[in-house]
Write an enzyme that holds these catalytic residues in place. Structure first.
Site, PDB file in Angstrom:
ATOM      1  CB  CYS B  86      -0.976  -0.052   1.167  1.00  0.00           C
ATOM      2  SG  CYS B  86      -2.357   1.085   0.972  1.00  0.00           S
ATOM      3  CG  HIS B 203      -3.545  -3.601   3.382  1.00  0.00           C
ATOM      4  ND1 HIS B 203      -2.547  -2.952   4.059  1.00  0.00           N
ATOM      5  CD2 HIS B 203      -4.211  -2.638   2.706  1.00  0.00           C
ATOM      6  CE1 HIS B 203      -2.601  -1.651   3.814  1.00  0.00           C
ATOM      7  NE2 HIS B 203      -3.604  -1.432   2.989  1.00  0.00           N
ATOM      8  CD  GLU B 205      -0.988  -5.556   6.005  1.00  0.00           C
ATOM      9  OE1 GLU B 205      -0.726  -6.151   4.955  1.00  0.00           O
ATOM     10  OE2 GLU B 205      -1.292  -4.340   6.033  1.00  0.00           O
TER      11      GLU B 205
END
Lengths: 82, 232
Positions: B86, B203, B205
């Site tokens: 990002c 993302h 994560e």
């Protein structure tokens, strides 16, 4: 003291959805003559340099190193005393 | 094997990246403040998402001049793994470690939603445990994620397998509807020529535990772990 007025705009080939949206708003308000809008950034930089040529050289360097991204943007500027 | 999560003023996904590596995957990981200049103890650096320096001027434009970035460039030049997620992707583009730029989404909205990514290249250090063409459910969260590059660079990226992820439908079709931001050719992630620097807008994560709706992001972290284990 010099004043640089710097204009940073998207390159002509880069799609500008902000400009398109602003154009739509203007047309909705009745500004039917509006053909296109491109949005950009305007910066004022005051700097101490020995003469006009030195000031312009420094501003050009700033534009190339930080104020614009050459992948997507063009820049132009004018330098005046003040 | 040690991970570093780089933290700039305004970074916000550092905690999530650290959590996934340390708590979910049990890996040694440190936060690395942006003033750090010595990265010699790390094998993989993550530049997480957020709004470094408030996105002032352009996303990533100021973070690029943080002291750590000169060290990151040297780390990458020596073959270290650098993974921009990002805002991290935006910073890597501004720093010239990856080509192109991330522009305002074509609909001007900030989008926080699930997306589906097709793995276009399963031979990178980040995707080596993926099947070619595998579709991963990984969310995005950005206002400026429209990947753009000039035509010549785009051709090079496409022809040399440097487009790693593309936005697709859950079935793996790269349609206009599946493109959440207007990115050129539905591009969601790319690697550098050497393959050790990855930038991606989604993302992973935030998709590492089933409780959060998807654990598809885990395979990317596990790929890096496998890559580093193979290297030792």
């Amino acid at each position: 003291m010099f004043l640089a007025r710097i204009y940073v705009t998207l390159k002509p080939a880069v799609n500008d959805p902000q400009g398109l949206t602003i154009r739509g708003g203007l047309q909705t308000l009745g500004f039917t003559s509006v053909a296109s809008v491109r949005a950009g950034k305007y910066l004022e930089v005051r700097l101490e340099e020995r003469d006009q040529a030195a000031a312009e050289a420094r501003v050009r360097e700033m534009c190339q190193k930080l104020l614009s991204n050459p992948v997507i943007e063009d820049y132009r500027f004018e330098v005046v005393e003040g | 094997m040690r991970f570093g999560v780089v933290v700039f003023p305004g970074t916000w996904s550092d905690g999530d990246c650290h959590y996934v590596l340390s708590q979910v995957l049990g890996q040694p990981v440190d936060y690395v403040w942006h003033k750090e200049r010595d990265l010699s103890r790390y094998d993989c650096l993550i530049l997480p998402g957020g709004f470094s320096y408030g996105d002032y001027l352009r996303c990533g434009a100021i973070a690029r001049f943080s002291p750590v970035m000169a060290a990151v460039a040297q780390f990458a030049a020596r073959g270290g793994l650098v993974w921009g997620i990002c805002n991290g992707f935006q910073i890597l583009c501004e720093a010239g470690l990856l080509p192109g730029a991330l522009l305002r989404n074509n609909h001007l909205q900030f989008r926080c939603q699930q997306t589906h990514l097709r793995v276009e290249n399963a031979h990178t250090p980040y995707t080596r445990l993926c099947r070619p063409g595998q579709v991963l459910a990984i969310p995005i969260s950005h206002g400026e994620g429209r990947y753009y590059t000039d035509a010549a660079t785009l051709r090079e990226l496409e022809e040399t397998g440097r487009v790693v992820f593309r936005y697709t439908t859950p079935q793996g079709e790269a349609t206009a509807e599946a493109n959440p931001n207007g990115a050129t050719n539905n591009i969601a992630g790319i690697v550098n020529r050497e393959g050790n620097v990855l930038g991606m807008m989604p993302h992973p994560e935030r998709a590492a535990e089933a409780l959060l709706g998807s654990s598809d992001g885990r395979v990317l972290f596990e790929s890096v772990m496998a890559q580093l284990a193979a290297r030792v």
